[in-house]
Scaffold this motif. Structure first.
Motif, PDB file in Angstrom:
ATOM      1  N   GLN A   1       0.808  -1.219   0.000  1.00  0.00           N
ATOM      2  CA  GLN A   1       0.000   0.000   0.000  1.00  0.00           C
ATOM      3  C   GLN A   1       0.844   1.274   0.000  1.00  0.00           C
ATOM      4  OE1 GLN A   1      -3.426  -0.360  -0.438  1.00  0.00           O
ATOM      5  NE2 GLN A   1      -2.748  -2.459  -0.695  1.00  0.00           N
ATOM      6  N   ALA A   2       2.031   1.236  -0.635  1.00  0.00           N
ATOM      7  CA  ALA A   2       2.847   2.440  -0.785  1.00  0.00           C
ATOM      8  C   ALA A   2       2.100   3.430  -1.686  1.00  0.00           C
ATOM      9  CB  ALA A   2       4.201   2.095  -1.393  1.00  0.00           C
ATOM     10  N   LYS A   3       2.101   4.692  -1.289  1.00  0.00           N
ATOM     11  CA  LYS A   3       1.486   5.746  -2.108  1.00  0.00           C
ATOM     12  C   LYS A   3       2.482   6.266  -3.138  1.00  0.00           C
ATOM     13  CE  LYS A   3      -2.396   5.673   0.026  1.00  0.00           C
ATOM     14  NZ  LYS A   3      -3.305   4.700  -0.530  1.00  0.00           N
ATOM     15  N   ARG A   4       3.754   6.206  -2.774  1.00  0.00           N
ATOM     16  CA  ARG A   4       4.827   6.615  -3.674  1.00  0.00           C
ATOM     17  C   ARG A   4       6.012   5.666  -3.476  1.00  0.00           C
ATOM     18  NH1 ARG A   4       3.869  12.196  -5.143  1.00  0.00           N
ATOM     19  NH2 ARG A   4       2.300  13.067  -3.761  1.00  0.00           N
ATOM     20  N   VAL A   5       6.762   5.467  -4.556  1.00  0.00           N
ATOM     21  CA  VAL A   5       8.025   4.734  -4.496  1.00  0.00           C
ATOM     22  C   VAL A   5       9.073   5.686  -5.052  1.00  0.00           C
ATOM     23  CG1 VAL A   5       9.302   2.697  -5.236  1.00  0.00           C
ATOM     24  CG2 VAL A   5       6.828   2.530  -4.837  1.00  0.00           C
ATOM     25  N   VAL A   6      10.171   5.862  -4.317  1.00  0.00           N
ATOM     26  CA  VAL A   6      11.206   6.796  -4.749  1.00  0.00           C
ATOM     27  C   VAL A   6      12.559   6.097  -4.862  1.00  0.00           C
ATOM     28  CG1 VAL A   6      10.019   8.787  -3.770  1.00  0.00           C
ATOM     29  CG2 VAL A   6      11.711   7.593  -2.397  1.00  0.00           C
ATOM     30  N   MET A   7      13.386   6.661  -5.725  1.00  0.00           N
ATOM     31  CA  MET A   7      14.774   6.224  -5.871  1.00  0.00           C
ATOM     32  C   MET A   7      15.612   7.459  -6.159  1.00  0.00           C
ATOM     33  SD  MET A   7      14.562   2.589  -7.902  1.00  0.00           S
ATOM     34  CE  MET A   7      13.361   2.943  -9.166  1.00  0.00           C
ATOM     35  N   ASP A   8      16.935   7.324  -6.036  1.00  0.00           N
ATOM     36  CA  ASP A   8      17.807   8.477  -6.282  1.00  0.00           C
ATOM     37  C   ASP A   8      19.028   8.091  -7.117  1.00  0.00           C
ATOM     38  OD1 ASP A   8      19.083   6.992  -4.319  1.00  0.00           O
ATOM     39  OD2 ASP A   8      19.525   8.707  -3.038  1.00  0.00           O
ATOM     40  N   PRO A   9      18.808   7.727  -8.388  1.00  0.00           N
ATOM     41  CA  PRO A   9      19.939   7.361  -9.238  1.00  0.00           C
ATOM     42  C   PRO A   9      20.840   8.558  -9.542  1.00  0.00           C
ATOM     43  CG  PRO A   9      17.974   7.597 -10.570  1.00  0.00           C
ATOM     44  CD  PRO A   9      17.543   7.735  -9.123  1.00  0.00           C
ATOM     45  N   GLN A  10      22.111   8.272  -9.753  1.00  0.00           N
ATOM     46  CA  GLN A  10      23.033   9.321 -10.187  1.00  0.00           C
ATOM     47  C   GLN A  10      22.594   9.820 -11.562  1.00  0.00           C
ATOM     48  OE1 GLN A  10      27.049   7.798 -10.049  1.00  0.00           O
ATOM     49  NE2 GLN A  10      26.775   7.052  -7.942  1.00  0.00           N
ATOM     50  N   THR A  11      22.712  11.121 -11.784  1.00  0.00           N
ATOM     51  CA  THR A  11      22.254  11.709 -13.050  1.00  0.00           C
ATOM     52  C   THR A  11      22.999  11.118 -14.244  1.00  0.00           C
ATOM     53  OG1 THR A  11      23.803  13.561 -12.806  1.00  0.00           O
ATOM     54  CG2 THR A  11      21.550  13.892 -11.991  1.00  0.00           C
ATOM     55  N   ARG A  12      24.217  10.649 -14.037  1.00  0.00           N
ATOM     56  CA  ARG A  12      25.013  10.096 -15.149  1.00  0.00           C
ATOM     57  C   ARG A  12      24.628   8.653 -15.493  1.00  0.00           C
ATOM     58  NH1 ARG A  12      29.333   6.969 -13.739  1.00  0.00           N
ATOM     59  NH2 ARG A  12      29.469   6.527 -11.516  1.00  0.00           N
ATOM     60  N   ASN A  13      23.777   8.032 -14.680  1.00  0.00           N
ATOM     61  CA  ASN A  13      23.382   6.639 -14.908  1.00  0.00           C
ATOM     62  C   ASN A  13      22.180   6.601 -15.863  1.00  0.00           C
ATOM     63  OD1 ASN A  13      22.899   3.914 -14.818  1.00  0.00           O
ATOM     64  ND2 ASN A  13      22.996   3.765 -12.589  1.00  0.00           N
TER      65      ASN A  13
END
Length: 177
Positions: A127-139
């Motif tokens: 029941q997650a409302k959002r899923v977030v990640m933080d990849p490097q911009t160069r990836n």
């Protein structure tokens, strides 16, 4: 214990025996180029210290494809401090990190299958409302994969991650239900 399965893809909880797989993958320069850094290889001792902590809230898993162990995924509910830093209120927000450790399985659509299946699991079962990640911009390859799975860039995180001796910019990306 299986967390979820989608066709040939299966995600199961990390077991003690998996430390050898993680050490293999996290000492491969091709994998480390975008995950942890080539100057930061892992041995068994470091794997045990970083991946087998009983007190943290991350769900750590091995990714299998056609019965072969090929990668790693972890997910976790964001703590209040991180939610505030990202501009979220009291929503049920989950973060995730993953990699395919077996290079022979790259560029075959398996990462997209993994991420889309994980998002479905987190939004439907947890029941997650959002899923977030933080990849490097160069990836770029990873970002393309995430965008195919419905993630959107929401915030640039300047100098967010120390990687190979340099702070890298990252994107905060989210999947919103």
């Amino acid at each position: 214990m299986t967390i979820f399965q989608n066709g040939h893809l299966k995600v199961r909880k990390l077991e003690k025996k998996d430390k050898f797989l993680l050490a293999k993958w996290l000492s491969n320069p091709k994998v480390l180029e975008f995950y942890e850094g080539r100057d930061n290889p892992f041995d068994i001792v470091k794997i045990e210290r970083e991946f087998y902590l009983p007190e943290d809230n991350e769900v750590r898993c091995i990714v299998e494809f056609d019965g072969n162990e090929i990668g790693y995924v972890q997910f976790y509910q964001l703590d209040e401090e991180t939610q505030k830093a990202y501009g979220y209120t009291t929503e049920n927000v989950y973060g995730a990190d993953q990699f395919i450790g077996e290079v022979a399985y790259w560029n075959k659509g398996i990462g997209t299958l993994l991420v889309s299946s994980m998002v479905r699991y987190l939004t439907e079962e947890v029941q997650a409302k959002r899923v977030v990640m933080d990849p490097q911009t160069r990836n770029k390859r990873a970002i393309r994969c995430y965008e195919k799975c419905g993630f959107k860039k929401v915030m640039l995180l300047p100098k967010n991650e120390l990687h190979e001796g340099e702070y890298q910019d990252c994107w905060l990306i989210e999947y919103c239900t």
